[in-house]
Design a protein around this motif. Structure first.
Motif, PDB file in Angstrom:
ATOM      1  N   VAL A   1       0.829  -1.200   0.000  1.00 52.90           N
ATOM      2  CA  VAL A   1       0.000   0.000   0.000  1.00 52.90           C
ATOM      3  C   VAL A   1       0.862   1.248   0.000  1.00 52.90           C
ATOM      4  CG1 VAL A   1      -1.666   1.337   1.358  1.00 52.90           C
ATOM      5  CG2 VAL A   1      -1.971  -1.135   1.052  1.00 52.90           C
ATOM      6  N   GLN A   2       1.948   1.249   0.792  1.00 52.87           N
ATOM      7  CA  GLN A   2       2.842   2.396   0.847  1.00 52.87           C
ATOM      8  C   GLN A   2       3.488   2.655  -0.509  1.00 52.87           C
ATOM      9  OE1 GLN A   2       5.854   2.016   3.843  1.00 52.87           O
ATOM     10  NE2 GLN A   2       6.754   4.056   3.458  1.00 52.87           N
ATOM     11  N   LEU A   3       3.907   1.593  -1.189  1.00 48.20           N
ATOM     12  CA  LEU A   3       4.500   1.760  -2.530  1.00 48.20           C
ATOM     13  C   LEU A   3       3.489   2.338  -3.520  1.00 48.20           C
ATOM     14  CD1 LEU A   3       6.569  -1.551  -2.801  1.00 48.20           C
ATOM     15  CD2 LEU A   3       7.467   0.764  -2.553  1.00 48.20           C
ATOM     16  N   CYS A   4       2.276   1.864  -3.421  1.00 48.38           N
ATOM     17  CA  CYS A   4       1.239   2.378  -4.330  1.00 48.38           C
ATOM     18  C   CYS A   4       0.969   3.847  -4.058  1.00 48.38           C
ATOM     19  CB  CYS A   4      -0.037   1.569  -4.159  1.00 48.38           C
ATOM     20  SG  CYS A   4       0.095  -0.126  -4.766  1.00 48.38           S
ATOM     21  N   GLU A   5       0.943   4.249  -2.748  1.00 52.45           N
ATOM     22  CA  GLU A   5       0.703   5.647  -2.428  1.00 52.45           C
ATOM     23  C   GLU A   5       1.836   6.529  -2.943  1.00 52.45           C
ATOM     24  OE1 GLU A   5       0.149   5.741   1.761  1.00 52.45           O
ATOM     25  OE2 GLU A   5      -1.923   4.967   1.683  1.00 52.45           O
ATOM     26  N   GLU A   6       3.066   6.046  -2.830  1.00 55.73           N
ATOM     27  CA  GLU A   6       4.187   6.816  -3.348  1.00 55.73           C
ATOM     28  C   GLU A   6       4.092   7.002  -4.862  1.00 55.73           C
ATOM     29  OE1 GLU A   6       7.683   4.795  -2.149  1.00 55.73           O
ATOM     30  OE2 GLU A   6       7.497   5.300   0.000  1.00 55.73           O
ATOM     31  N   GLN A   7       3.707   5.955  -5.559  1.00 54.51           N
ATOM     32  CA  GLN A   7       3.563   6.053  -7.017  1.00 54.51           C
ATOM     33  C   GLN A   7       2.433   7.003  -7.404  1.00 54.51           C
ATOM     34  OE1 GLN A   7       5.620   4.757  -9.331  1.00 54.51           O
ATOM     35  NE2 GLN A   7       6.905   3.976  -7.643  1.00 54.51           N
ATOM     36  N   PHE A   8       1.306   6.937  -6.674  1.00 53.73           N
ATOM     37  CA  PHE A   8       0.199   7.841  -6.969  1.00 53.73           C
ATOM     38  C   PHE A   8       0.581   9.283  -6.676  1.00 53.73           C
ATOM     39  CE2 PHE A   8      -2.684   4.066  -6.557  1.00 53.73           C
ATOM     40  CZ  PHE A   8      -3.197   4.143  -7.837  1.00 53.73           C
ATOM     41  N   ALA A   9       1.363   9.502  -5.596  1.00 62.80           N
ATOM     42  CA  ALA A   9       1.823  10.853  -5.299  1.00 62.80           C
ATOM     43  C   ALA A   9       2.730  11.388  -6.398  1.00 62.80           C
ATOM     44  CB  ALA A   9       2.563  10.857  -3.947  1.00 62.80           C
ATOM     45  N   GLU A  10       3.594  10.539  -6.900  1.00 63.96           N
ATOM     46  CA  GLU A  10       4.461  10.951  -8.005  1.00 63.96           C
ATOM     47  C   GLU A  10       3.652  11.294  -9.253  1.00 63.96           C
ATOM     48  OE1 GLU A  10       8.088  11.877  -9.761  1.00 63.96           O
ATOM     49  OE2 GLU A  10       7.642  11.360  -7.669  1.00 63.96           O
ATOM     50  N   LEU A  11       2.632  10.494  -9.546  1.00 64.66           N
ATOM     51  CA  LEU A  11       1.778  10.780 -10.703  1.00 64.66           C
ATOM     52  C   LEU A  11       1.011  12.080 -10.523  1.00 64.66           C
ATOM     53  CD1 LEU A  11       0.317   7.218 -11.438  1.00 64.66           C
ATOM     54  CD2 LEU A  11       1.954   8.484 -12.820  1.00 64.66           C
ATOM     55  N   GLU A  12       0.528  12.341  -9.271  1.00 70.45           N
ATOM     56  CA  GLU A  12      -0.194  13.579  -9.006  1.00 70.45           C
ATOM     57  C   GLU A  12       0.718  14.785  -9.185  1.00 70.45           C
ATOM     58  OE1 GLU A  12      -1.974  13.607  -5.189  1.00 70.45           O
ATOM     59  OE2 GLU A  12      -3.101  15.469  -5.534  1.00 70.45           O
TER      60      GLU A  12
ATOM     61  N   LEU B   1      11.823   5.368 -24.431  1.00 66.13           N
ATOM     62  CA  LEU B   1      13.048   4.728 -23.991  1.00 66.13           C
ATOM     63  C   LEU B   1      12.790   3.823 -22.792  1.00 66.13           C
ATOM     64  CD1 LEU B   1      16.119   4.412 -24.227  1.00 66.13           C
ATOM     65  CD2 LEU B   1      16.354   6.431 -22.744  1.00 66.13           C
ATOM     66  N   TRP B   2      12.014   4.329 -21.832  1.00 64.16           N
ATOM     67  CA  TRP B   2      11.687   3.520 -20.661  1.00 64.16           C
ATOM     68  C   TRP B   2      10.857   2.285 -21.042  1.00 64.16           C
ATOM     69  CZ3 TRP B   2      13.715   3.567 -15.997  1.00 64.16           C
ATOM     70  CH2 TRP B   2      14.359   4.699 -15.536  1.00 64.16           C
ATOM     71  N   MET B   3       9.977   2.446 -22.051  1.00 65.71           N
ATOM     72  CA  MET B   3       9.152   1.301 -22.480  1.00 65.71           C
ATOM     73  C   MET B   3       9.993   0.235 -23.163  1.00 65.71           C
ATOM     74  SD  MET B   3       5.676   3.142 -23.872  1.00 65.71           S
ATOM     75  CE  MET B   3       4.954   1.560 -24.292  1.00 65.71           C
ATOM     76  N   SER B   4      11.080   0.651 -23.812  1.00 65.52           N
ATOM     77  CA  SER B   4      11.947  -0.331 -24.461  1.00 65.52           C
ATOM     78  C   SER B   4      12.865  -1.047 -23.475  1.00 65.52           C
ATOM     79  CB  SER B   4      12.793   0.356 -25.535  1.00 65.52           C
ATOM     80  OG  SER B   4      13.646   1.331 -24.928  1.00 65.52           O
ATOM     81  N   MET B   5      12.982  -0.513 -22.272  1.00 62.42           N
ATOM     82  CA  MET B   5      13.840  -1.128 -21.260  1.00 62.42           C
ATOM     83  C   MET B   5      13.096  -2.216 -20.502  1.00 62.42           C
ATOM     84  SD  MET B   5      15.684   2.311 -19.762  1.00 62.42           S
ATOM     85  CE  MET B   5      16.576   1.356 -18.529  1.00 62.42           C
ATOM     86  N   GLN B   6      13.819  -3.110 -19.922  1.00 59.61           N
ATOM     87  CA  GLN B   6      13.238  -4.184 -19.120  1.00 59.61           C
ATOM     88  C   GLN B   6      12.758  -3.597 -17.787  1.00 59.61           C
ATOM     89  OE1 GLN B   6      12.825  -7.195 -20.251  1.00 59.61           O
ATOM     90  NE2 GLN B   6      11.877  -8.039 -18.401  1.00 59.61           N
ATOM     91  N   PRO B   7      11.452  -3.676 -17.468  1.00 63.71           N
ATOM     92  CA  PRO B   7      10.957  -3.060 -16.234  1.00 63.71           C
ATOM     93  C   PRO B   7      11.460  -3.818 -15.015  1.00 63.71           C
ATOM     94  CG  PRO B   7       9.218  -4.320 -17.267  1.00 63.71           C
ATOM     95  CD  PRO B   7      10.376  -4.330 -18.216  1.00 63.71           C
ATOM     96  N   SER B   8      11.698  -3.082 -13.958  1.00 59.51           N
ATOM     97  CA  SER B   8      12.109  -3.674 -12.687  1.00 59.51           C
ATOM     98  C   SER B   8      10.902  -3.861 -11.786  1.00 59.51           C
ATOM     99  CB  SER B   8      13.143  -2.774 -12.007  1.00 59.51           C
ATOM    100  OG  SER B   8      12.587  -1.491 -11.748  1.00 59.51           O
ATOM    101  N   SER B   9      11.025  -4.737 -10.832  1.00 58.20           N
ATOM    102  CA  SER B   9       9.924  -5.021  -9.920  1.00 58.20           C
ATOM    103  C   SER B   9       9.685  -3.839  -9.005  1.00 58.20           C
ATOM    104  CB  SER B   9      10.232  -6.269  -9.096  1.00 58.20           C
ATOM    105  OG  SER B   9      11.417  -6.064  -8.344  1.00 58.20           O
ATOM    106  N   LEU B  10       8.390  -3.666  -8.663  1.00 59.49           N
ATOM    107  CA  LEU B  10       8.021  -2.529  -7.825  1.00 59.49           C
ATOM    108  C   LEU B  10       8.500  -2.702  -6.393  1.00 59.49           C
ATOM    109  CD1 LEU B  10       6.455   0.143  -7.658  1.00 59.49           C
ATOM    110  CD2 LEU B  10       4.398  -1.200  -7.131  1.00 59.49           C
ATOM    111  N   ALA B  11       8.370  -3.926  -5.924  1.00 55.41           N
ATOM    112  CA  ALA B  11       8.751  -4.209  -4.531  1.00 55.41           C
ATOM    113  C   ALA B  11       9.774  -5.337  -4.503  1.00 55.41           C
ATOM    114  CB  ALA B  11       7.530  -4.582  -3.712  1.00 55.41           C
ATOM    115  N   ALA B  12      10.580  -5.326  -3.453  1.00 63.33           N
ATOM    116  CA  ALA B  12      11.588  -6.374  -3.290  1.00 63.33           C
ATOM    117  C   ALA B  12      11.125  -7.479  -2.363  1.00 63.33           C
ATOM    118  CB  ALA B  12      12.882  -5.758  -2.753  1.00 63.33           C
ATOM    119  N   ASN B  13       9.963  -7.334  -1.804  1.00 65.40           N
ATOM    120  CA  ASN B  13       9.427  -8.338  -0.882  1.00 65.40           C
ATOM    121  C   ASN B  13       9.049  -9.591  -1.671  1.00 65.40           C
ATOM    122  OD1 ASN B  13       8.021  -9.865   1.031  1.00 65.40           O
ATOM    123  ND2 ASN B  13       7.285  -8.004   2.068  1.00 65.40           N
TER     124      ASN B  13
END
Length: 271
Positions: free
Chosen positions: A23-34, A73-85
């Motif tokens: 949930v914390q990771l999702c909130e951080e991502q939404f804050a960045e988008l806002e 450029l970012w879409m052509s790159m291999q995406p990394s995982s959102l969380a390390a858990n």
């Protein structure tokens, strides 16, 4: 596939720590988008009120183009995982696996329906092909039978058959001529000399010529002339043609007089 379906219920819940971290990771991502959305809104001034803002707007457009290039450029790159858990990653992997299994089940169902339809079409095509083969065999048998019959009839047999037909037609023509002669002889006989008393009574000035030919003979002469010399079908009248017979043939359209010579007649064309 069955094991994956059974795991759908067991894979339901995460631990509280993993859930709070997600949930914390999702909130951080939404804050960045806002934040990015607010910056985009601030970069869209009303250029109609202040013409000087047009330069800033153009810079914003260039910035947007650069951002779009960076996005590609970012879409052509291999995406990394959102969380390390590992627990979050495991749950995400299970959800993706269950989604993929569902899509594969739908794909298998569609393939089975298409397979059944293709099988039915194949059976119909095979039935149609079998019918066409039967028709082809029947046609080949008929052609072979006609070929055998053609070989049996040689040119000599054809010649004999043609001669037999010609003879049959001649016999039929002679029979018709005989019947015509009998009818004409019975209903239109030759004129005969009568007694002197009858001549005086009927005022006949002269005697009838004994060389006169019958009406059937006149018709036969006209037909022979047409058959033998079709380019010159006219017959010259002489003392053997009784004028009443000639007049009767002309009046009823059986014979036609020559246009330049009244002493010539021919048989009318009936075809």
């Amino acid at each position: 596939m069955g094991e994956v379906r059974a795991d759908r219920g067991a894979a339901g819940q995460l631990s509280e720590a993993a859930e709070s971290e997600l949930v914390q990771l999702c909130e951080e991502q939404f804050a960045e988008l806002e934040k990015l959305q607010n910056e985009i809104i601030l970069c869209e001034p009303d250029i109609r009120e202040n013409p000087q803002e047009r330069v800033r707007w153009l810079k914003s457009v260039n910035r947007l183009v650069a951002t779009d290039a960076e996005l590609k450029l970012w879409m052509s790159m291999q995406p990394s995982s959102l969380a390390a858990n590992t627990e979050i990653l495991l749950q995400a992997g299970k959800d993706e696996m269950l989604k993929l299994c569902s899509e594969l089940e739908m794909l298998v169902s569609c393939c089975e329906v298409k397979r059944d339809k293709l099988r039915e079409t194949k059976e119909l095509e095979q039935k149609w092909l079998e019918e066409k083969k039967q028709v082809l065999l029947a046609a080949n048998d008929h052609i072979e039978r006609l070929r055998v019959e053609k070989e049996k009839y040689s040119e000599h047999n054809i010649l004999l058959d043609t001669k037999a037909k010609i003879k049959k037609m001649k016999d039929y023509q002679e029979k018709l001529m005989e019947l015509l002669g009998d009818i004409l002889e019975r209903h239109v006989p030759l004129p005969q000399n009568e007694s002197s008393a009858n001549k005086k009574k009927k005022n006949i000035p002269q005697e009838i010529n004994e060389d006169l030919i019958s009406l059937s003979q006149i018709l036969e002469v006209l037909m022979d002339k047409v058959m033998n010399t079709p380019h010159d079908p006219y017959v010259t009248l002489d003392h053997t043609f009784w004028p009443p017979y000639v007049e009767m043939l002309l009046r009823y359209g059986i014979a036609v007089r020559h246009q330049e010579n009244n002493f010539k007649i021919r048989l009318e064309t009936f075809f």
